[in-house]
Design a protein around this motif. Structure first.
Motif, PDB file in Angstrom:
ATOM      1  N   PRO A 131      40.482  25.345   1.288  1.00 41.87           N
ATOM      2  CA  PRO A 131      41.858  24.903   0.602  1.00 41.87           C
ATOM      3  C   PRO A 131      42.898  26.150   1.824  1.00 41.87           C
ATOM      4  O   PRO A 131      43.812  25.786   1.890  1.00 41.87           O
ATOM      5  N   LEU A 132      42.387  27.120   2.182  1.00 41.42           N
ATOM      6  CA  LEU A 132      43.067  28.615   2.304  1.00 41.42           C
ATOM      7  C   LEU A 132      42.728  28.707   4.162  1.00 41.42           C
ATOM      8  O   LEU A 132      43.127  29.837   5.065  1.00 41.42           O
ATOM      9  N   ASN A 133      42.480  27.629   4.678  1.00 41.40           N
ATOM     10  CA  ASN A 133      41.818  28.281   6.100  1.00 41.40           C
ATOM     11  C   ASN A 133      42.986  27.554   6.622  1.00 41.40           C
ATOM     12  O   ASN A 133      43.702  27.302   6.875  1.00 41.40           O
ATOM     13  N   GLY A 134      42.973  29.239   8.104  1.00 41.94           N
ATOM     14  CA  GLY A 134      43.850  28.889   8.987  1.00 41.94           C
ATOM     15  C   GLY A 134      45.450  29.940   8.465  1.00 41.94           C
ATOM     16  O   GLY A 134      46.504  30.310   9.231  1.00 41.94           O
TER      17      GLY A 134
ATOM     18  N   HIS B 204      50.604  41.570  10.639  1.00 39.57           N
ATOM     19  CA  HIS B 204      50.616  40.195  11.879  1.00 39.57           C
ATOM     20  C   HIS B 204      50.039  40.605  12.928  1.00 39.57           C
ATOM     21  O   HIS B 204      49.155  39.749  13.344  1.00 39.57           O
ATOM     22  N   GLU B 205      49.947  41.722  13.795  1.00 41.76           N
ATOM     23  CA  GLU B 205      48.917  42.338  15.080  1.00 41.76           C
ATOM     24  C   GLU B 205      47.700  41.712  14.624  1.00 41.76           C
ATOM     25  O   GLU B 205      47.673  40.907  15.581  1.00 41.76           O
ATOM     26  N   GLN B 206      46.914  42.547  13.873  1.00 47.67           N
ATOM     27  CA  GLN B 206      45.908  42.069  13.864  1.00 47.67           C
ATOM     28  C   GLN B 206      45.585  40.115  13.179  1.00 47.67           C
ATOM     29  O   GLN B 206      44.407  40.479  13.863  1.00 47.67           O
ATOM     30  N   LEU B 207      45.832  39.916  12.134  1.00 48.94           N
ATOM     31  CA  LEU B 207      45.510  38.729  11.767  1.00 48.94           C
ATOM     32  C   LEU B 207      46.570  37.955  11.929  1.00 48.94           C
ATOM     33  O   LEU B 207      46.093  35.895  11.573  1.00 48.94           O
ATOM     34  N   GLY B 208      47.393  37.879  12.960  1.00 50.88           N
ATOM     35  CA  GLY B 208      48.846  36.782  12.495  1.00 50.88           C
ATOM     36  C   GLY B 208      49.647  37.014  11.812  1.00 50.88           C
ATOM     37  O   GLY B 208      49.473  37.639  10.459  1.00 50.88           O
TER      38      GLY B 208
ATOM     39  N   ALA C 167      41.240  39.740  -3.604  1.00 52.07           N
ATOM     40  CA  ALA C 167      40.849  39.824  -2.311  1.00 52.07           C
ATOM     41  C   ALA C 167      39.563  39.192  -2.090  1.00 52.07           C
ATOM     42  O   ALA C 167      39.721  37.617  -0.895  1.00 52.07           O
ATOM     43  N   GLN C 168      38.950  39.038  -2.759  1.00 53.86           N
ATOM     44  CA  GLN C 168      37.577  38.240  -2.700  1.00 53.86           C
ATOM     45  C   GLN C 168      37.678  36.746  -2.230  1.00 53.86           C
ATOM     46  O   GLN C 168      37.660  35.694  -1.873  1.00 53.86           O
ATOM     47  N   ARG C 169      38.581  36.264  -3.761  1.00 57.71           N
ATOM     48  CA  ARG C 169      38.530  34.719  -4.007  1.00 57.71           C
ATOM     49  C   ARG C 169      39.445  34.242  -2.445  1.00 57.71           C
ATOM     50  O   ARG C 169      39.235  32.827  -2.243  1.00 57.71           O
ATOM     51  N   LEU C 170      40.644  35.011  -2.384  1.00 59.98           N
ATOM     52  CA  LEU C 170      41.381  33.874  -1.181  1.00 59.98           C
ATOM     53  C   LEU C 170      40.229  33.937  -0.259  1.00 59.98           C
ATOM     54  O   LEU C 170      41.036  33.028   0.546  1.00 59.98           O
ATOM     55  N   ALA C 171      39.527  35.466   0.418  1.00 56.85           N
ATOM     56  CA  ALA C 171      38.975  35.025   1.208  1.00 56.85           C
ATOM     57  C   ALA C 171      38.137  34.229   1.541  1.00 56.85           C
ATOM     58  O   ALA C 171      37.067  33.240   1.931  1.00 56.85           O
TER      59      ALA C 171
ATOM     60  N   PHE D  95      45.310  28.886  -6.750  1.00 55.29           N
ATOM     61  CA  PHE D  95      46.071  27.915  -7.261  1.00 55.29           C
ATOM     62  C   PHE D  95      47.527  27.861  -6.390  1.00 55.29           C
ATOM     63  O   PHE D  95      48.373  26.923  -5.710  1.00 55.29           O
ATOM     64  N   LEU D  96      48.224  28.588  -6.255  1.00 56.35           N
ATOM     65  CA  LEU D  96      49.302  28.903  -6.199  1.00 56.35           C
ATOM     66  C   LEU D  96      49.246  28.878  -4.811  1.00 56.35           C
ATOM     67  O   LEU D  96      50.385  28.974  -4.116  1.00 56.35           O
ATOM     68  N   ALA D  97      48.543  29.715  -4.143  1.00 56.80           N
ATOM     69  CA  ALA D  97      48.516  29.638  -2.860  1.00 56.80           C
ATOM     70  C   ALA D  97      48.385  28.689  -1.917  1.00 56.80           C
ATOM     71  O   ALA D  97      48.398  28.442  -0.478  1.00 56.80           O
ATOM     72  N   SER D  98      47.971  27.152  -2.836  1.00 57.24           N
ATOM     73  CA  SER D  98      47.117  26.759  -1.911  1.00 57.24           C
ATOM     74  C   SER D  98      48.528  25.352  -1.848  1.00 57.24           C
ATOM     75  O   SER D  98      49.523  25.610  -2.375  1.00 57.24           O
ATOM     76  N   ASP D  99      48.114  24.640  -0.921  1.00 60.70           N
ATOM     77  CA  ASP D  99      48.992  23.123  -0.427  1.00 60.70           C
ATOM     78  C   ASP D  99      49.323  22.343  -1.977  1.00 60.70           C
ATOM     79  O   ASP D  99      49.963  21.827  -2.504  1.00 60.70           O
TER      80      ASP D  99
END
Length: 253
Positions: free
Chosen positions: A4-7, A80-84, A24-28, A230-234
């Motif tokens: 769900p957080l791809n991109g 920002h430079e490394q991951l966008g 961090a592991q969950r978001l990845a 969940f809060l990070a997701s659409d």
């Protein structure tokens, strides 16, 4: 890694601690590229990044003292430079200094606020321009139920966490028109390995805590990570300015 957080790209502070590491592991795992922000914990940060990479995700460790505006600026620029553009901020880093009220000095007070409140302000200030430009952002601060409950010997910490909830609501109001949401996750009593080093009688502590809660088990870092994901997701795109207490019903209200 599809999910769900791809991109998306996330910056997680305090990412080598018990809760931050699991966030961090969950978001990845959910597909986000993750910056593992830490302070002087290179072995743990590197090991976490390698673990995420082996699992198919993207992660990069970066060090910064989040109390230093210049260091925060450099951290965000490098990210920002490394991951966008970073469009998910999980502002988790903090400290838990126990000082009796009668011994609390102005320096103790300032240190507690710098670490547990001002650092969150500095991060949000640096990251919101890129979020605004993209029209999408998630700011997730990690508070504490103690902001509502109070506790001995933690005046500075509790005051900062209460302020963090206010900062989060203010950001929600300020930034909502630009497509950015801001929410606070307030953990209750979460079982982490570091607890054993500061608690004299862990079993007695468990008994006392479970008596306070509706859910009769100790919380885990995975419980906090699930709320953050969940809060990070659409799915949470219409939720902002909220404090989500993940505490097993310890503080009802």
């Amino acid at each position: 890694m599809p999910g769900p957080l791809n991109g998306h790209a996330a910056l997680v502070t305090g990412a080598t601690g018990g809760i931050g590491r699991v966030i961090a592991q969950r978001l990845a795992a959910d597909g986000a590229a993750v910056v593992i922000a830490h302070l002087g914990d290179h072995p743990a940060a590197t090991a976490l990044a390698e673990h995420i990479t082996r699992a198919g995700g993207t992660a990069m460790p970066l060090e910064a003292d989040l109390r230093d505006p210049d260091a925060v600026r450099a951290l965000c620029q490098h990210a920002h430079e490394q991951l966008g553009p970073i469009d998910i901020l999980v502002s988790n880093a903090g400290a838990y200094p126990r000082v009796p009220w009668t011994e609390t000095t102005p320096d103790h007070w300032s240190d507690a606020l710098d670490t547990n409140l001002t650092s969150h302000f500095l991060l949000a200030r640096e990251l919101t321009p890129a979020m605004t430009a993209s029209g999408h952002g998630r700011i997730i601060t990690i508070g504490s139920v103690l902001a509502a409950a109070g506790r001995h010997d933690l005046t500075g910490y509790i005051s900062a966490k209460a302020g963090l909830e206010g900062l989060t609501r203010a950001l929600a109001r300020e930034l909502g028109p630009t497509g950015i949401t801001a929410n606070c996750v307030a953990p209750g009593s979460i079982r982490v390995p570091a607890e054993d080093a500061v608690v004299d009688d862990p079993e007695a502590m468990n008994t006392r805590q479970l008596a306070r809660q509706c859910v009769k088990r100790r919380g885990s870092p995975a419980d906090i990570a699930a709320a953050v994901a969940f809060l990070a997701s659409d799915d949470a795109g219409f939720i902002t300015g909220q404090t989500l207490r993940v505490d097993g019903g310890w503080i009802l209200g």
